[in-house]
Design a protein around this motif. Structure first.
Motif, PDB file in Angstrom:
ATOM      1  N   TRP A  36       0.969  -1.273   0.644  1.00 20.35           N
ATOM      2  CA  TRP A  36      -0.252  -0.028  -0.463  1.00 20.35           C
ATOM      3  C   TRP A  36       0.956   0.925  -0.061  1.00 20.35           C
ATOM      4  N   ASP A  38       0.070   4.234   1.758  1.00 23.09           N
ATOM      5  CA  ASP A  38       0.462   4.693   2.675  1.00 23.09           C
ATOM      6  C   ASP A  38       0.934   3.729   3.864  1.00 23.09           C
ATOM      7  N   THR A 161     -10.676  -5.566   2.962  1.00 22.22           N
ATOM      8  CA  THR A 161     -11.125  -4.728   2.357  1.00 22.22           C
ATOM      9  C   THR A 161     -11.733  -3.893   3.251  1.00 22.22           C
ATOM     10  N   ASP A 543      -9.178  -4.838  -5.614  1.00 21.41           N
ATOM     11  CA  ASP A 543      -9.122  -3.905  -6.498  1.00 21.41           C
ATOM     12  C   ASP A 543     -10.642  -4.069  -6.558  1.00 21.41           C
ATOM     13  N   ALA A 546     -11.610  -1.225  -3.794  1.00 25.36           N
ATOM     14  CA  ALA A 546     -10.445  -0.316  -4.095  1.00 25.36           C
ATOM     15  C   ALA A 546     -10.920   0.773  -5.013  1.00 25.36           C
ATOM     16  N   ALA A 547     -12.316   0.079  -5.923  1.00 23.20           N
ATOM     17  CA  ALA A 547     -13.208   1.150  -7.149  1.00 23.20           C
ATOM     18  C   ALA A 547     -13.856   1.900  -6.750  1.00 23.20           C
ATOM     19  N   LYS A 548     -14.565   0.741  -5.378  1.00 25.63           N
ATOM     20  CA  LYS A 548     -16.029   1.599  -4.665  1.00 25.63           C
ATOM     21  C   LYS A 548     -15.481   2.530  -4.021  1.00 25.63           C
ATOM     22  N   LEU A 549     -13.867   2.667  -3.319  1.00 28.97           N
ATOM     23  CA  LEU A 549     -13.991   4.266  -2.574  1.00 28.97           C
ATOM     24  C   LEU A 549     -14.009   5.110  -3.181  1.00 28.97           C
ATOM     25  N   LYS A 550     -13.248   5.055  -4.332  1.00 29.54           N
ATOM     26  CA  LYS A 550     -12.881   6.360  -5.463  1.00 29.54           C
ATOM     27  C   LYS A 550     -13.858   6.896  -5.630  1.00 29.54           C
ATOM     28  N   SER A 551     -14.554   6.135  -6.044  1.00 34.47           N
ATOM     29  CA  SER A 551     -16.241   6.754  -6.566  1.00 34.47           C
ATOM     30  C   SER A 551     -17.023   6.888  -5.651  1.00 34.47           C
ATOM     31  N   PRO A 554     -15.982  11.108  -0.099  1.00 30.80           N
ATOM     32  CA  PRO A 554     -15.349  11.149   0.833  1.00 30.80           C
ATOM     33  C   PRO A 554     -15.931  11.438   2.580  1.00 30.80           C
TER      34      PRO A 554
END
Length: 1940
Positions: A36, A38, A161, A543, A546-551, A554
Motif C-alpha cells: 500500500w 500509505d 477490504t 481491487d 478500492a474502485a468502489k472507494l474511489k467513486s 469522501p
C-alpha cells in the motif's frame, strides 16, 4: 477512516534453510502482494512470528495467539497479530536424519514417525484491536480445520477490504446481515461497502458490525476520542502482576528516560504490560524504542545506548543478566531489579504519597477498613476493566497536578502560517518552587515532554479530557489534595469518562464467531496442510473495493476545534501553597526605603540600610520588589545617576543576581535586563557608563537557555502588540460596554487569529506572515546588542567572564524540544584552565561573536526567519561587537580616572626589628573560613569578612584591616603567620557579597594553625597577585637554610616591590655567607664540607667577618682548665672544637648525671662504668650524632666504628640518661639494618658468649649490649645476693610482694603497648585490663638491704576515683599474667613473668623484628611495638589542621569538628607515644635498662626518649632542664628540623611533618595532668610550638650539629652581638623575656622531690591543645613580644590625647576570638604583680624583678603556714583527703577580715587545706606595709628634664612631676627620691614657649628640645632629651593650664 487490516501473511517453517540446528521461517504467501502506498509492508515479520526461534517439535502444540508491535522508519507502529498452529510433517528420517539430530540436538534414540512444524497466520494493521484480530484469525483457522464450505479467499478478501472509522464511536448498521455464503462473490463486496457507508437517513453514530462471510459477525467499538489511549484491562493487569511501588518505579523510569525490560513466558502478557505502561504515561507519549516482543535473534538490541521499553521471553533470561543499566521487570515473578548504577528520580513528595494512597484505594479497597470492627458488607474491587480505568484516572489526576499552569509558561513566537510555541521551563519550575526537583527537571527536559508541548501547545485545536482537567479542575484538585475520599470520587468520575470513551456501547455484544470443534482440536489424525490460496481471487476483492472507494464521496469527519483553556495563572497556586520564601513585609519596606534614599540622595541613610538590604535580597520577594522599585525610576529607558547612587544601585543589582541560578527560574535576571541598560552615569564629555558593565560576573548571562527564554518572551509581547493594534480599530466600539475587560493573553489572541486564518485572503495572509517575520528579525538584532553588552567585559583585556564560564565552548542547553538538553551546567563541563589566561582582546570578541551567532542561528531557525535576514544578521554581529568594544574602551579609560570609592585606609602593621617588607600592602578582603566565631554566627560581632591589606615581609605574612560590617568598623582585624610555616597555597575564586566581581583569591594555610582566605580587590592587577605568589614561594622555600629569616634578618634592604613595577622577575636576594672557609679554620684541616654550597655573598661581609673572628678568639680564651687534659687524646687542631663541644648541652647534662667526665686515659677512673668517647669528634662515625657520646667503659673506640654499621644511619646505641636511684640507663639508637637483626637475634647465644658461627659484627653487638648490662650495679651484685632495689631475683622468692605488685602493672602496660593477639594490630586494647592496670596502688615493695626507699611515682588521677583502695593485687597478677601475648614467639611462660627479669629491654619496631628467636638465657629482651611512621604523622597533621581550621563551614554531621578530629587520628598517635614512654619509665624505675631503637632513631625515638626523661627526672621540668633536654635530645642528636619542616627548596617535596610539635603536645598533655610539677607554663610550650616553625631563631634550623658547625652557626651565639635586638637563639630570647614578665612561669610550680610522673594515656584522658584552636584577631599571634610592646605604645600614644567626651565605662567587652584573653583578663597573680610594679613606680621606688617578689611572697607564705598548722597537717593532707585528687590544686583564698584582705596562696604541700580560712592574720598584711605612700599625690606626667640653675650654675637633670590635681610642677633629685626639691605653681605660669640653646647646656641635644616656662616671678629654662619629649612636656603643661 482506516483499513482494519493492511496485510494478511502466511508464514511457515523453511525446510531448506536450517543453520546450525536453528530453523528459519519464510513467508509462504502475502496479500496484497503490492505494498500500500500509505503503509509499506514491514520487514522481518517472520522473526516476530516465532520470537524464540523456529523449531520442529515431536508433539503437536495447542494453537497460540499474540500481537507483536513493529515500528517503521517514520516511527509509525504496526500491530502484527500472529496466530500459530502446528502441522505434521513426515519425519524425513531416512534422508535427513542427521540434520534432524542436529536440529533437535537430541540423541537419536527413537525418532517419532511424525514431527510438527509451526505455521503462522499474520494480520498486519495500524490499528490495535486485539480481540477482533483474534476472532478473525481464529475464524480462518476454524474454516481450515473444520473444513467449512466457505472459501478462505473470500474471508481473507473481506478482511483486507474492511474499513472502519478511526474514532468517533462505533457505527451500528440495523440492516439485516445476510450470510455471505448465499451471496455470489461479486456482490459480497458491494454489501460490505453498503455497510460502510450508511445512508443519510441513518443515525450518525452507528455500531460497526463486520462479517467476513462465514456466518460470523462482530461489533467493533471505536473510541470516541482518538487521542486517549485504549487500554482494555492491561493497566490493571500490570498492577496485579507487579504491585503498586514497582509500577511507580517503572513509571518514573520511563518518564525520566531509563531503559526498561519486561520478562515473561507469555508473549501476550508482554504486549499487554507494555501497552499498560504507555497508557498510564498519557498525556505524554513515549518516543523511544518500543518493542513489546523482541525476537531472540535480535537480543543485541538491548545494548543500545538509547532508552527503550522492550519485552523478552523469560527463556532468554540468562542473556539479560549482564546488562548493567537496564531495569528488569519480571512479570511472572512480580519483581523489578534496578541496577546499582541506575538512579531513578521519583515523584516529588507529597505527590508520591498521595498517588500511592489513591492507588491502594483503587486496587485494595479493603485495606482501609481492614482494622474496623464492623467492616462494610460488600467491598469488592471493581471489575478488571473498570479498575483499569480507575488506575488510569489516578495517573491523569497526577499529571494534572504536575503540569497545572503549564500553559502560562508557553511562549507563542509565531502565529502564522503555523503556530510556533516554546515552553519556558525555568519560569515553570520557579513558579512551582520545584527547581530542585530532580524528577520534574528530567521530565521537562525529556523527549516526551517536548512532544507534549508541540502537540498540546497550539492554542486552537480539538481538546480532550486532559485539557479540561488541567485547566478547569485546578481549584477542585487543590481542595482534594488533603482528602483522599474526594480524590476517589473525582477518580471515579474520570474513570467513567475513560470507560465511556473506550466502550461507547457497552450493552451491545453481538459476537458470533465460530470456534473449531473440540474433535478437530484434539484429533491427532493427519490434518490437511493449510492450503495455498488463490492470489487472483483475493486481489480481485481488493481491487473491487478500492474502485468502489474511489467513486464514493469522501467521508468528512468534522473536527471540533476550539480555544484551549489555560486555567488560572500559576502565581496564585504557589502562593497559596505557601512555598514562597517567607519574606516579611518589613524586609520589603527596607528595600523600598533604601532605594528611595538613594534616589533622594540621602546617602548616609542608604549606607546604614545597605547591609540589611543585602541580607533581605536573599529572598525572592525582595528581589522582585527591587526590580519593580528600580523600574519606577526609569524615564524613557534612561536613568542618569551620580557616582555614589550608581555604585549603590549596582551593588544591589549584583546582590540580587548573585543568588539567581543559571536558569533564572524566578525571572529576576529577566526583569533586571532592561534595567541594566537603563541606569547609567556620565563619566565625561559624551561618555556614559551603563550598569551592565558592572554586573557581568554572573553565570546567568552565559546561559543560552536564559537568553532563549528572554528572547521568546519579548517576541511574544511584540507579536501580541502587533495584533492588538490591528484589532484596536474594530474593537473601539465594544470597549464602551466592557471597559473593565481584562487584558487578552497571547495564547487567546493566537487562538482567535488561527480561527480567522482560513477566512483571510491570500494577500492578507502573506502580509501577516511578513509582519511577524520582521518582528522576530528586529528582536534578534536587539538581542545581539543586548548580549554584547552583557558578555563583553569592561576591560576587554581582563577577560574575566570567559574564563569563569567557558562561553562559546559548550553546546546550547536548551529548554525547547528542538534539542534535547545536554546534561550538566556549563560551569562544570568547562575546563577553567582552557588557555584563555593570556588571551588578547580580539579573542574575547571572537568568542562573544561565536556565542551570539549560535544563539541567533538557533532562535531564528525555530521562529522561521528567512535566510536573507539570517545572513544579514551574521554580517551585522561582528560589527555590533566591534562597535561596542570601542565604546567600552573609552568608558574603561574614563572609569579608571574616577576618584576611587572611599575605601578604608590601609593600616600599616608593626614590624619586628630586622623584619622588612618584601611587598607593600595589597588591598584584599579577608574572607571567613570554616571557623564560625569571627563571622558572628555564634553571637558576637561579625569581624569577618574584613577589608584591608596583605603585607609580605621577610618573616611573616600579615593581613591588617577592618571588618566590612559598618557596625564593627572601628575594630582592627589582624591575622598573620610566619612565611616559613606556610603549608599549602591554592587559588580560589570568591564572590564577595557587596562587590561586583568574582574575585581571584588565594587560600593560604599555615602549620601554626592559621588559614587566610583572601580575595584580591579589583584594584590589584592580576600580574601583581602573581608576583606576590612568586615572592611568597621564594621566601617559603629558600635555596638554602641561609636564606631563611633567622639568617637574613636585618640585611635585605632592597626587597620592597613597588605596586607600579611590572618587573616580575625580581629575584629575592637570598642573603647568606660562604662560611666553608671559616668552618675549615675553626675546626681543622681535614674538615672539608661534603656538600658543595655556593651561596651568594652577604652585603655586610666585613662586620660579620669580625664577629666570627671574635667568636674564635673568645672560644680559645674560654677553654676551661678541666679540659686541658684533652691534649693526649685529641689532636691539637681539634682542641677548639672540643672545648666548644664540652660546653654543649650534652656534656653539661652528662656531668650532672654522673655519666663520666672527659679525662685523660691515664687518670680515667676504672670503677666508672661509662666514659665519654670522642670517637665522633670529627662526625666521621655518625653524621647526625653529637661530638661526644657516652659508651660503656669497656668498649674501645674501634669496636664502635664497627658496630655502628649495623644500625641505620650509623646511629649505634649510646647512653643518654641514667636513673640516679636504680642506676638503670636509657639508651637510644636507630633500628638495625635488616641483615643485623637476623644475625643478632637468631643466634641462640648464652650470655657467657662462646664464639658462635655468627659473623663478628653480631658478636661485637652482643658484647656491646653485654657491656651495658654489666655496667648496671644490679647486674654486678646479682650473683645470689638479694640487694637489688625492687629487683629481687625472682627465681629465689617468687612470692615476694614486690613482684606481685610490679609484675601485673608492667605486664599490663606491655600488653597494651604491644597489643595482644586478639587486638587488631595497630590499635590498643582498651579493655578492663588496660584500665585496671593503670591504677595499681603503689604499696612499697619489701626490699632487703639499704634499698628500702619507697618507689616514688605519681599517677595522673581520674578525679576523686576511689579505685586505689579497692584494687586487688591478685587480680592484677592474673590479668597481666594469663593471656600475655607472645609477639616474638618466645618461651611459653607469660612474658614478664619469666623466671628472671631482663636487665635490658630493647624497644624495637615490630616490622623489623620478625623471625628473631628469643633465648631464655639472654639478659636482654626485645619488646616489639608498632610505631607510627612519618607518613602517618604527616597525614594525621593535615587532617588535624583541617579539623581545627576548616576552610569552609562544615556541611553535615559527618564533617563536624569532633568527627574530623577523630578521623585525623592525632589523639591516637599521641596516645601511642605516651603509652610507650610510660612503659619505658616503668621499666627504668624498676631497675631494668631500656634501649629505644626505632626507625632511624631521630623521630619517634627522640620523642620517646625525651618524654621518658621528662617524666622520670624533675630537673627537665624546669626552664634550664627543658632547654637542656631539647638541646641534647633534639638538636645534638640530630632530629632533622629543616627536613621535617620542609624549610628549603630541597625538602619541599617531603612535606611538613611536625614530629617536634607532637612531642610538645605530649608535654602539654602531661602538664595538664600534673600542673604543679612544671616550672614553665603552657604558654611556654605554645611559644616553642610557634617558633620552632617560624624560622625567627636559628635554634631549630638545620638537621644536626655537624651541619650547624659546617655553617658556623653552632658556637656563634657567644660572640659579641652587633645588633642586640636581634636574638639568634630562642633560649636567650625566652630568658630575656622571663626576666621582664612572668608570662612563661607557672605559679603552681611546687615539685615533689625525685617525682616520677605516670600520666594517663587513654584518648579519653587527652585534651585537644588550645594552641590549635585559639586565635587573637586583635593583634595576631602573641608570640612575638616586641610587636606587643610596640602596639601598646602606639595605643597609649593614641589614648593620651585628652578625651573630652562623656565619662567612659570601666567595663570592657571581651570577644573570644578577638581579644587576647591573657591580656584583657589576666590571672590574679599576674594582675597583682603588675599592680605591685605600677605602685612601686608611683612611689618612685626601684621596681623589683617579679621573680624576687614572687619568691618573697612564697617564702612568707610558707613560714606562716608552718607557724599556724598543727602537726597533723605537716604531711601533705591534700593527698589523703578524699575531697581533692592527686594533682594538688592551688588554693588562693581571698577573704575579708578585720585587718584587711589576706592572700593565702596554697603553694606548697604543706598548704593548709582547711576549707574555712583562718580569720585575719596580721602577718599577711605586712606585705602591704611597703606601699604606704609618702605623700598622696597624682602624677599626670613625669620624666627627666635638664633645668638651668641660677646665674652661673650648671644645667642639672632633675625628675619632674606634673600634678594636675594639685596643679603644680614638682621636681626631685632622682626618681627614687621622696623629698621634693622644689615646686612651680601652675597658677603662676603665664606661657610655655619653645626656647633656644644657651650656654652650658648639655651637648648633642637637638635645638628643638629646649623650652621656657614663664611665670609671674621668673623664666625657667628647660631642656628635654629630644624634641619629641619637649613637645610632650609643653603640650602637657599647656593642657593643664587650659583645663584650669
Amino acid at each position: 477512516m482506516a483499513r482494519l487490516a493492511d496485510y494478511f501473511v502466511v508464514v511457515g517453517y523453511d525446510l531448506d534453510k536450517r543453520v546450525e540446528g536453528e530453523g528459519q521461517g519464510r513467508i509462504l504467501q502475502r496479500f496484497p502482494e503490492k505494498d500500500w502506498e500509505d503503509s509499506p509492508f514491514p520487514q522481518g515479520v517472520e522473526l516476530f512470528c516465532q520470537p524464540s526461534g523456529w523449531q520442529l517439535v515431536p508433539e503437536r502444540q495447542p494453537a497460540s495467539f499474540f500481537v507483536a508491535v513493529l515500528t517503521d522508519i517514520s516511527s509509525d507502529r504496526h500491530y502484527c497479530a500472529c496466530f500459530t498452529f502446528w502441522e505434521g510433517l513426515d519425519n524425513p528420517q531416512k534422508s535427513e536424519a542427521s540434520e534432524v539430530d542436529e536440529a533437535d540436538e537430541e540423541p537419536a534414540v527413537v525418532q517419532p514417525a511424525k514431527i510438527f512444524a509451526p505455521k503462522s497466520l499474520v494480520l498486519v494493521s495500524r490499528l490495535d484491536y486485539t480481540e477482533v484480530f483474534r476472532n478473525c484469525l481464529g475464524l480462518i483457522y476454524t474454516i481450515h480445520v473444520d473444513g467449512l464450505s466457505v472459501p478462505l479467499e473470500t474471508v481473507i478478501g473481506n478482511l483486507l477490504t474492511c474499513i472502519i472509522p478511526i474514532a468517533g464511536g462505533s457505527q451500528i448498521d440495523e440492516s439485516p446481515v445476510c450470510s455471505l455464503d448465499k451471496v455470489p462473490q461479486a456482490l459480497a463486496c458491494d454489501w460490505l461497502l453498503a455497510c460502510l457507508q450508511p445512508g443519510p437517513e441513518e443515525r450518525e453514530e452507528s455500531l460497526r458490525t463486520i462479517t467476513l462471510g462465514a456466518g460470523d459477525r462482530q461489533v467493533i467499538q471505536t473510541p470516541i476520542n482518538d487521542s486517549l489511549p485504549v487500554s482494555g484491562s492491561s493497566v490493571a493487569q500490570l498492577f496485579r502482576q507487579l504491585g503498586i511501588i514497582n509500577v511507580l518505579y517503572l513509571f518514573c523510569a520511563a518518564l525520566t528516560e531509563h531503559k526498561i525490560l519486561f520478562l515473561s513466558s507469555s508473549y501476550q502478557r508482554l504486549t499487554d504490560a507494555c501497552r499498560g505502561l504507555l497508557a498510564i504515561m498519557f498525556p505524554l507519549k513515549y518516543s523511544f524504542t518500543y518493542v513489546p516482543i523482541l525476537p531472540g535473534k535480535l537480543l543485541e538490541v538491548l545494548s543500545t545506548p538509547t532508552p527503550f521499553i522492550i519485552g523478552v521471553n523469560s527463556f532468554f533470561r540468562s542473556e539479560t543478566q549482564e546488562l548493567l543499566d537496564v531495569i528488569i521487570a519480571d512479570l511472572d515473578g512480580g519483581t523489578i531489579t534496578i541496577p546499582e548504577c541506575v538512579h531513578i528520580s521519583l515523584l516529588p513528595e507529597p505527590l508520591l504519597q498521595q498517588i500511592q494512597t489513591a492507588l491502594s484505594m483503587v486496587l485494595d479497597p479493603e485495606l482501609e477498613f481492614a482494622d474496623h470492627a464492623f467492616p462494610p458488607q460488600s467491598l469488592q474491587p471493581s471489575a478488571l476493566k473498570i479498575q483499569d480505568k480507575e488506575i488510569r484516572a489516578v495517573f491523569l489526576w497526577l499529571f494534572a497536578r504536575l503540569f497545572q499552569g503549564y500553559r502560562w509558561c508557553l511562549h507563542i513566537i509565531r502565529i502564522h502560517p503555523e503556530p510556533v510555541i516554546r515552553f519556558h521551563k525555568a519560569a515553570f519550575l520557579g513558579q512551582r518552587a520545584l527547581t530542585e526537583d530532580d524528577f520534574l527537571m528530567k521530565v521537562l527536559d525529556g523527549m516526551a515532554f517536548a512532544g507534549f508541548v508541540s502537540e498540546r501547545g497550539p492554542p486552537y485545536r480539538a481538546t480532550d479530557l486532559f485539557d479540561d482537567l488541567v485547566a478547569n479542575q485546578v481549584e477542585r484538585i487543590r481542595q482534594e489534595e488533603t482528602c483522599p475520599h474526594k480524590v476517589m470520587s473525582h477518580v471515579k468520575e474520570l474513570a467513567e469518562q475513560l470507560f465511556k470513551n473506550e466502550n461507547p456501547y457497552p450493552a451491545v455484544a453481538m459476537h458470533k464467531v465460530q470456534r473449531p470443534s473440540e474433535s478437530s482440536q484434539n484429533s491427532t489424525q493427519n490434518q490437511t496442510v493449510f492450503p495455498g490460496l488463490d492470489e487472483v481471487a483475493v486481489q480481485l476483492f481488493i481491487d473491487h473495493a478500492a474502485a468502489k472507494l474511489k467513486s464514493a464521496p469522501p467521508v468528512v469527519k468534522v473536527e471540533l476545534k476550539s480555544m484551549v483553556p489555560s486555567g488560572p495563572p500559576l502565581g496564585d497556586i504557589v502562593d497559596r501553597n505557601g512555598n514562597v520564601m517567607a519574606n516579611s513585609a518589613r524586609r520589603l519596606e527596607v528595600v523600598r526605603n533604601c532605594i528611595t534614599y538613594i534616589f533622594e540622595n540621602k546617602m548616609l541613610e542608604a549606607k546604614k540600610l545597605m547591609p540589611a538590604v543585602l541580607r533581605a535580597l536573599k529572598g525572592r520577594a525582595a528581589r522582585v520588589c527591587l526590580t519593580q522599585e528600580l523600574n519606577q525610576h526609569v524615564l524613557q529607558n534612561r536613568a542618569v545617576l551620580d557616582d555614589q547612587q550608581f555604585d549603590y544601585v549596582v551593588r544591589m543589582m549584583n546582590c540580587t543576581l548573585q543568588d539567581c541560578s543559571h536558569i533564572d527560574e524566578h525571572g529576576i535576571a529577566a526583569a533586571l535586563l532592561p534595567l541594566v541598560t537603563a541606569f547609567c552615569r556620565k563619566l565625561g564629555a559624551g561618555i556614559t557608563q551603563f550598569a551592565y558593565s558592572c554586573v557581568q560576573e554572573h553565570m546567568v548571562w552565559t546561559t543560552m537557555q536564559f537568553w532563549e527564554a528572554m528572547f521568546y518572551s519579548d517576541v511574544q509581547n511584540h507579536i501580541k502588540a502587533l495584533y492588538l493594534e490591528t484589532e484596536d480599530g474594530d474593537q473601539q466600539g465594544n470597549l464602551g460596554e466592557s471597559g473593565s475587560r481584562r487584558e487578552i493573553g497571547a495564547l487567546e489572541l493566537a487562538s482567535e487569529q488561527n480561527r480567522l486564518w482560513p477566512t483571510l485572503s491570500k494577500e492578507m495572509q502573506m502580509e501577516r506572515v511578513q509582519k511577524e517575520e520582521s518582528t522576530v528579525f528586529s528582536q534578534a538584532i536587539h538581542y545581539a546588542n543586548r548580549m554584547s553588552y552583557l558578555l563583553l567585559p569592561l576591560d576587554t583585556s581582563k577577560n574575566r567572564l570567559l574564563r569563569s564560564s567557558g562561553l562559546g565552548d559548550v553546546e546550547s542547553v536548551s529548554n525547547s524540544y528542538v534539542t534535547n538538553s545536554i546534561a550538566g551546567s556549563m560551569a562544570e563541563s568547562y575546563d577553567t584552565e582552557s588557555g584563555f589566561e593570556d588571551a588578547e582582546s580580539s579573542d574575547v570578541a571572537n568568542s562573544v561573536v561565536r556565542f551570539i551567532n549560535r544563539f541567533v542561528d538557533k532562535v531564528c531557525n525555530e521562529s522561521g526567519v528567512t535566510n536573507e535576514h539570517l545572513k544579514a544578521l551574521h554580517l551585522m554581529i561582528p560589527d555590533i561587537v566591534q562597535m561596542h568594544i570601542e565604546t567600552l574602551d573609552a568608558v574603561h579609560r574614563e572609569s579608571k580616572r574616577l576618584p576611587p570609592i572611599q575605601k578604608p585606609k590601609l593600616l600599616r602593621p608593626t614590624l619586628l626589628p630586622g623584619e622588612e617588607l618584601v611587598m607593600d600592602g595589597m588591598r584584599v578582603h579577608l574572607i571567613p573560613d570554616g571557623r564560625e566565631e569571627a563571622t558572628g554566627l555564634m553571637g558576637g560581632p561579625p569581624l569577618l569578612p574584613a577589608e584591608g591589606a596583605i603585607f609580605l615581609t621577610t618573616y611573616r605574612l600579615i593581613f591588617k584591616g577592618t571588618p566590612t560590617d559598618p557596625l564593627v568598623g572601628e575594630q582592627v582585624v589582624t591575622r598573620s603567620f610566619p612565611v616559613a610555616s606556610l603549608t599549602k597555597e591554592k587559588r580560589i575564586s570568591v564572590t564577595l557579597t557587596m562587590d561586583q566581581y568574582v574575585q581571584e583569591g588565594l587560600q593560604l594555610r599555615s602549620c601554626t594553625f592559621q588559614l587566610m582566605k583572601i580575595a584580591f580587590d579589583e584594584e590589584v592587577a592580576s600580574d601583581l597577585a602573581e608576583v606576590f605568589r612568586k615572592h611568597l614561594h621564594k621566601l617559603r622555600y629558600p635555596q638554602h637554610v641561609q636564606g631563611t629569616f633567622a639568617f637574613t634578618v636585618g640585611q635585605c634592604g632592597k626587597l620592597v616591590v613597588e605596586h607600579k613595577t611590572k618587573d616580575k622577575n625580581q629575584s629575592l636576594k637570598t642573603l647568606s655567607k660562604n662560611l666553608v672557609k671559616t668552618a675549615k679554620r675553626t675546626i681543622g684541616r681535614q674538615y672539608v664540607t661534603k656538600k658543595k654550597y655556593s651561596p651568594p655573598t652577604w652585603e655586610n661581609r666585613g662586620s660579620f667577618q669580625s664577629e666570627l673572628d671574635e667568636d674564635e678568639i673568645s672560644v680559645s680564651e674560654e677553654v676551661d682548665q678541666s679540659s686541658l687534659t684533652l691534649s693526649s687524646t685529641i689532636r691539637s687542631s681539634d682542641r677548639q672544637t672540643m672545648s666548644n663541644v664540652v660546653e654543649r648541652a650534652c656534656c653539661r647534662d652528662y656531668q650532672r648525671l654522673g655519666l663520666g667526665t672527659l679525662s685523660n686515659s691515664l687518670t680515667r677512673s676504672k670503677n666508672e662504668p661509662f666514659r665519654i668517647s670522642t670517637v665522633n669528634r670529627m662526625y666521621t662515625v655518625c653524621r647526625s650524632y653529637p661530638g661526644l657520646l657516652i659508651v660503656p667503659q669497656s668498649i674501645p673506640d674501634s669496636t664502635i666504628q664497627r658496630i655502628c654499621r649495623c644500625y641505620r644511619q650509623n646511629r649505634f646505641p649510646v647512653v643518654c640518661w641514667r636513673n640516679s636511684r636504680t642506676k638503670a640507663v636509657l639508651l637510644r639508637s636507630a633500628g638495625l639494618h635488616a641483615k643485623g637483626v637476623v644475625g643478632f637475634f637468631k643466634s641462640p647465644n648464652a650470655p657467657t658468649t662462646v664464639p658462635s658461627q655468627a659473623d663478628s659484627t653480631s658478636l661485637e653487638q652482643e658484647k656491646y649490649l653485654q657491656a651495658i648490662i654489666s655496667s648496671m650495679p644490679s647486674y654486678s651484685e646479682s650473683s645470689g645476693r638479694n640487694t637489688l632495689s625492687g629487683f629481687t631475683s625472682t627465681h629465689m622468692n617468687t612470692s615476694d610482694s614486690s613482684d606481685k605488685m610490679r609484675n601485673p602493672k608492667i605486664g599490663a602496660l606491655m600488653k597494651q603497648v604491644m597489643g595482644s593477639k586478639e587486638d587488631v594490630p595497630g590499635t590498643f586494647s582498651r579493655g578492663a585490663v588496660g584500665q585496671r592496670a593503670k591504677v595499681i596502688s603503689h604499696s612499697q615493695p619489701k626490699v632487703s638491704g639499704k634499698a628500702r626507699n619507697p618507689s616514688r611515682g605519681k599517677w595522673g588521677s581520674i578525679r576523686g576515683s576511689g579505685r586505689l583502695s579497692a584494687y586487688n593485687p591478685d587480680v592484677g597478677t592474673r590479668l597481666a599474667g594469663k593471656e600475655s601475648p607472645q609477639p616474638n614467639g618466645g618461651p611459653s611462660e607469660a612474658m614478664f613473668l619469666r623466671q628472671q627479669r631482663a636487665y635490658l629491654y630493647i624497644i624495637g619496631d615490630k616490622s623489623q623484628l620478625k623471625g628473631g628467636k628469643q633465648d631464655s638465657f639472654q639478659q636482654w629482651e626485645v619488646v616489639p611495638i608498632e610505631v607510627c611512621d612519618v607518613r602517618q604523622v604527616k597525614n594525621s597533621f593535615k587532617k588535624l589542621m583541617k579539623a581545627c581550621v576548616p576552610s569552609s563551614p562544615s556541611l553535615g554531621p559527618s564533617m563536624s569538628f569532633l568527627r574530623c578530629l577523630e578521623d585525623s587520628e592525632w589523639m591516637a598517635l599521641l596516645h601511642r607515644v605516651l603509652q610507650v614512654s610510660v612503659l619505658v619509665v616503668e621499666l627504668l624505675d624498676t631497675g631494668s635498662s631500656v634501649m629505644v631503637s626505632l626507625e632511624d632513631g631521630w623521630d619517634v625515638t627522640t620523642q620517646v626518649v625525651s618524654l621518658v626523661q621528662l617524666l622520670s627526672d624533675p630537673y627537665y621540668r624546669t626552664f634550664d632542664g627543658f632547654r637542656l633536654l631539647v638541646e641534647k635530645e633534639w638538636l645534638s642528636f640530630g632530629h632533622r628540623f629543616s627536613h621535617r619542616g620542609a624549610q628549603t627548596l630541597g625538602s619541599q617535596s617531603s612535606g611538613f611533618t611536625p614530629v617536634f610539635l607532637q612531642f610538645l603536645d605530649c608535654v602539654h598533655q602531661i602538664h595538664l595532668q600534673f600542673p604543679m610539677e612544671f616550672e614553665f607554663s603552657q604558654y611556654y610550650l605554645k611559644f616553642l610550638a610557634y617558633h620552632y616553625v617560624s624560622n625567627r631563631f636559628r635554634t631549630f634550623l638545620l638537621d644536626s650539629d655537624y651541619e650547624r658547625i659546617e655553617l658556623g652557626v653552632l658556637y656563634e651565639e657567644k660572640g659579641e652581638r652587633k645588633s642586640p635586638q636581634v636574638c639568634k637563639s630562642v633560649w636567650d630570647y625566652i630568658d630575656r623575656l622571663n626576666k621582664k614578665t612572668p608570662i612563661f612561669y607557672n605559679y603552681m610550680f611546687s615539685p615533689e622531690d625525685e617525682e616520677v610522673l605516670r600520666p594517663y594515656t587513654f584518648i579519653s584522658n587527652l585534651k585537644v591543645w588550645d594552641f590549635y584552636m585559639e586565635e587573637t584577631l586583635s593583634e595576631g599571634p602573641s608570640y612575638d613580644w616586641e610587636l606587643r610592646g610596640r602596639q601598646e605604645r602606639a595605643a597609649e600614644e593614641a589614648a593620651e590625647k585628652p578625651d573630652t567626651s562623656a565619662p567612659k565605662s570601666q567595663r570592657v567587652i571581651v570577644w573570644p576570638c578577638y581579644d587576647n584573653l591573657s591580656k584583657v583578663v589576666p590571672d590574679a597573680i599576674t594582675k597583682l604583680l603588675q599592680d605591685l610594679q605600677s605602685l612601686e613606680a608611683e612611689l618612685g621606688q626601684t621596681s623589683e624583678k617579679w621573680k624576687d617578689t614572687w619568691d618573697k611572697i612564697k617564702n612568707t607564705q610558707r613560714t606562716e603556714t608552718k607557724l599556724e598548722s598543727k602537726p597533723s597537717f605537716s604531711s601533705s593532707l591534700l593527698m589523703s583527703s578524699n575531697l581533692s585528687h592527686q594533682r594538688r590544686s592551688q588554693g588562693v583564698y581571698l577573704q575579708e577580715s578585720g585587718v584587711g584582705s589576706s592572700i593565702n596562696l596554697g603553694l606548697d604541700c604543706e598548704a593548709s587545706a582547711t576549707s574555712t580560712p583562718v580569720a585575719g592574720r596580721p602577718s599577711t598584711s605586712t606585705l602591704y606595709s611597703q606601699f604606704q605612700s609618702t605623700e598622696s599625690e597624682n602624677r599626670s606626667f613625669e620624666g627627666i628634664l635638664y633645668k638651668r640653675g641660677a646665674l652661673l650654675k650648671p644645667w642639672k637633670p632633675r625628675w619632674f612631676v606634673l600634678d594636675k590635681t594639685k596643679h603644680q610642677l614638682r621636681y626631685y633629685e632622682t626618681r627614687q627620691d621622696k623629698e621634693c626639691k622644689g615646686v612651680i605653681e601652675l597658677a603662676e605660669v603665664e606661657s610655655v614657649t619653645a626656647g633656644t640653646s644657651a650656654m652650658g647646656a648639655p651637648k648633642s641635644i637637638d635645638e628643638k628640645a629646649f623650652f621656657d616656662l614663664k611665670t609671674t616671678k621668673r623664666v625657667y629654662n628647660f631642656c628635654a632629651q629630644d624634641s619629641l619629649n619637649a613637645q610632650l612636656w609643653m603640650d602637657s603643661v599647656q593642657s593643664c593650664l587650659s583645663d584650669a
